[in-house]
Scaffold this motif. Structure first.
Motif, PDB file in Angstrom:
ATOM      1  N   GLN B  95       0.819  -1.212   0.000  1.00 55.74           N
ATOM      2  CA  GLN B  95       0.000   0.000   0.000  1.00 55.74           C
ATOM      3  C   GLN B  95       0.846   1.252   0.000  1.00 55.74           C
ATOM      4  N   ARG B  96       1.889   1.222   0.837  1.00 58.42           N
ATOM      5  CA  ARG B  96       2.823   2.324   0.734  1.00 58.42           C
ATOM      6  C   ARG B  96       4.205   1.763   0.457  1.00 58.42           C
ATOM      7  N   PRO B  97       4.988   2.528  -0.277  1.00 59.92           N
ATOM      8  CA  PRO B  97       6.320   2.030  -0.621  1.00 59.92           C
ATOM      9  C   PRO B  97       7.245   2.038   0.578  1.00 59.92           C
ATOM     10  N   TYR B  98       8.054   1.006   0.697  1.00 62.90           N
ATOM     11  CA  TYR B  98       9.080   0.963   1.727  1.00 62.90           C
ATOM     12  C   TYR B  98      10.434   0.781   1.058  1.00 62.90           C
ATOM     13  N   ILE B 153       7.105  10.049  -2.714  1.00 64.19           N
ATOM     14  CA  ILE B 153       6.453   8.766  -2.440  1.00 64.19           C
ATOM     15  C   ILE B 153       6.031   8.074  -3.732  1.00 64.19           C
ATOM     16  N   GLY B 154       5.633   8.861  -4.733  1.00 64.85           N
ATOM     17  CA  GLY B 154       5.279   8.268  -6.028  1.00 64.85           C
ATOM     18  C   GLY B 154       6.481   7.631  -6.697  1.00 64.85           C
ATOM     19  N   SER B 179      -3.038   3.514  -3.424  1.00 63.88           N
ATOM     20  CA  SER B 179      -3.924   4.192  -2.473  1.00 63.88           C
ATOM     21  C   SER B 179      -3.231   5.304  -1.686  1.00 63.88           C
ATOM     22  N   ALA B 180      -1.900   5.222  -1.538  1.00 67.24           N
ATOM     23  CA  ALA B 180      -1.216   6.276  -0.770  1.00 67.24           C
ATOM     24  C   ALA B 180      -0.666   7.367  -1.687  1.00 67.24           C
ATOM     25  N   ALA B 186      -0.400   7.929  -9.176  1.00 68.87           N
ATOM     26  CA  ALA B 186      -1.232   6.733  -9.292  1.00 68.87           C
ATOM     27  C   ALA B 186      -1.401   6.358 -10.764  1.00 68.87           C
ATOM     28  N   ARG B 187      -1.686   7.350 -11.602  1.00 72.76           N
ATOM     29  CA  ARG B 187      -1.821   7.081 -13.034  1.00 72.76           C
ATOM     30  C   ARG B 187      -0.543   6.494 -13.615  1.00 72.76           C
TER      31      ARG B 187
END
Lengths: 321, 253
Positions: B95-98, B153-154, B179-180, B186-187
């Protein structure tokens, strides 16, 4: 005056009363949080003033690096005590750090939740045992063990490693002090290192595991680098506790004012010097001031270590960002 | 329409957390080289199903799995299968990148190094390749050795995509991977995924119906731990057979 202010505020609007109370609470908290800092400063200043008689009559280099301790003749060299403190602390860390860090890693990364919930309180319990109990245990168990088993075994290697030379027929030694200290600081190091490891997000471990990494690879490359600064901090905390620990150590190190050359030599750390002699032999001139400056040196060692580690951590963190 | 060739198949899959059952008798197929989306209301077991596909479910305390998950016909829960090999077969987008605590370059090289997939001198080229595939190369080519945490974050999510692709998986699993992220990032991810389905089987969990309409070739609708309806996306999303699916798609819950 204060009371009238309060009464006055009673007839004001509720909003401004709330704001005033807020202000007062803030000031009170500010004051309370300032107390420890002020206390530390006061202690430092008091010790400095009390050691003036000796600081003024003896050159500082002679005090710090002189190895002769003959109070009756007015010779006060603190080097045996400073080196005794450092020796015992280093031995304790060499024993405790690897074991504690591995324990923390095991608990945090490998152990099941149930085991974690079982072991953690036990470790915390270890931290609650009074120092003198550790001292008694040291005298009854560790000192004879060092004398009868460890010293004969390790001194065989003394021709390669001179620090293993056996010079002392008893077990009262740097090593005995180090072992007892190691057990005493272990719960602190483990508890903090464990907490630090737990703050590493679970998603980071998953990111590594998802690539097919093993648990150990995940710990080594993803978790430990993230937790390294915190683990370092836990070791420093253990180290400062070890530097200042008094009772248990003085019961097992032998208390001979000499510069140790081997882990089987007796030593005389600063806290033991102060605790053993304060209040006695005060008829000797300057003895009182000498003990005060011993306290000052100890305090500066601990503060220095903490400040140094704080700066080092900040430096590392800045490079990471 | 061409016949569906299954890449992943579950047979009577049940999953439990302690005494609560999270998956009930799930038997589905996931077709090769298509985007399969698992949809359903929150708590329906979408993520649990995804976690069963790379044995991440085993990381949860007290979790238990029954039934089979076959990838290329091989049961990944068989005692003869090594879990690291299973996980290597699929890249995961969380869901979120680590990003791992290392440089951008090392993040992508990580998987290749731990599995010794390539000789040392090929790694540099491979890192470049996977960053290009993830659509990140142009943005990071001048700072490959900067810490990955410096990326937005993207960008981090695309880095995670590149990192996952570098272990040469056949499957990409995504747990609401956008989602984050902000809409543009997102696209970006969605576009990459559509490009990648030529070579990979993609399984995504999503609770955004519009995203399912945009991306999905195949849809699995879940409710209360059960699969209610599964099939070609167009059919399920425009003409659902089951009343629960109809209710969900018309936005009733």
């Amino acid at each position: 005056m204060e009371k009238r202010d309060f009464l006055k505020s009673n007839i004001q609007t509720p909003e401004s009363r709330r704001a005033k109370l807020d202000q007062r609470v803030r000031r009170a908290f500010w004051l309370f949080s300032g107390i420890p800092l002020i206390l530390a400063l006061l202690i430092l200043v008091a010790l400095w003033l009390k050691s003036q008689p000796i600081l003024l009559t003896h050159p500082i280099t002679k005090l710090l690096f002189g190895s002769a301790w003959k109070p009756q003749r007015g010779e006060f060299g603190f080097l045996p005590f400073i080196s005794g403190t450092i020796w015992v602390t280093l031995v304790a860390l060499v024993i405790a750090v690897p074991i504690c860090v591995l324990t923390a890693i095991y608990l945090s990364e490998y152990a099941s939740g149930r085991l974690q919930r079982l072991v953690k309180p036990l470790l915390d319990l270890l931290a609650a045992i009074p120092s003198v109990v550790y001292g008694v245990w040291g005298v009854l168990a560790i000192v004879p063990w060092v004398q009868n088993s460890i010293a004969p075994l390790l001194s065989q290697w003394s021709y390669i490693f001179p620090i293993l030379t056996k010079t002392n027929p008893t077990g009262y030694s740097v090593l005995a002090g180090g072992i007892v200290l190691a057990v005493m600081v272990a719960p602190f190091i483990v508890a903090i290192a464990y907490e630090v490891l737990q703050t590493v997000p679970f998603g980071l471990r998953q990111a590594s595991l998802a690539l097919g990494a093993t648990r150990w690879q995940t710990v080594k490359y993803a978790v430990l680098p993230k937790a390294a600064t915190g683990i370092f901090a836990s070791i420093i905390l253990g180290c400062s506790r070890a530097l200042g620990e008094t009772m248990a150590v003085l019961m097992v190190v032998g208390n001979v004012p000499q510069i140790p050359r081997s882990i089987f030599d007796a030593a005389y750390p600063l806290p033991a010097l102060i605790a053993n002699n304060y209040g006695e032999m005060m008829s000797i001139p300057l003895y009182d001031a000498a003990l005060m400056s011993a306290s000052l040196i100890l305090l500066i060692m601990v503060l220095g270590l903490n400040i140094f580690s704080m700066l080092a951590l900040r430096h590392v963190l800045r490079e990471r960002v | 329409m061409s016949e569906i060739s299954p890449h992943i198949e579950t047979q009577n899959l049940c999953a439990y957390y302690g005494s609560t059952q999270a998956l009930e008798d799930v038997s589905i197929i996931i077709p090769r080289n298509q985007i399969t989306m698992i949809i359903g209301p929150s708590g329906c077991g979408k993520t649990t199903l995804l976690k069963c596909l790379n044995r991440f479910i085993e990381l949860e305390e007290n979790a238990r799995v029954e039934g089979k998950v076959l990838i290329d016909g091989e049961n990944i829960y068989s005692p003869y299968v090594e879990v690291t090999e299973v996980r290597k077969k699929s890249g995961l987008l969380a869901q979120r990148p680590y990003p791992l605590p290392m440089s951008i370059f090392d993040n992508v090289a990580y998987g290749m190094r731990i599995h010794r997939l390539r000789p040392r001198h090929e790694i540099e080229q491979a890192v470049r390749h996977y960053l290009q595939v993830a659509g990140l190369w142009e943005e990071v080519k001048d700072r490959l050795h900067a810490p990955a945490s410096q990326l937005s974050i993207g960008q981090q999510q695309r880095l995670c995509l590149a990192r996952g692709l570098a272990v040469q998986p056949e499957i990409i699993l995504g747990d609401e991977p956008t989602s984050a992220l902000d809409p543009i990032s997102a696209r970006h991810i969605e576009k990459r995924l559509v490009e990648l389905k030529e070579r990979y089987t993609i399984v995504l969990v999503s609770h955004i119906l519009r995203q399912a309409r945009r991306l999905a070739d195949y849809v699995i609708f879940m409710y209360m731990g059960k699969v209610i309806e599964a099939g070609i996306a167009q059919q399920v999303l425009s003409a659902p057979q089951h009343e629960k699916t109809q209710a969900y798609i018309s936005g009733e819950f």
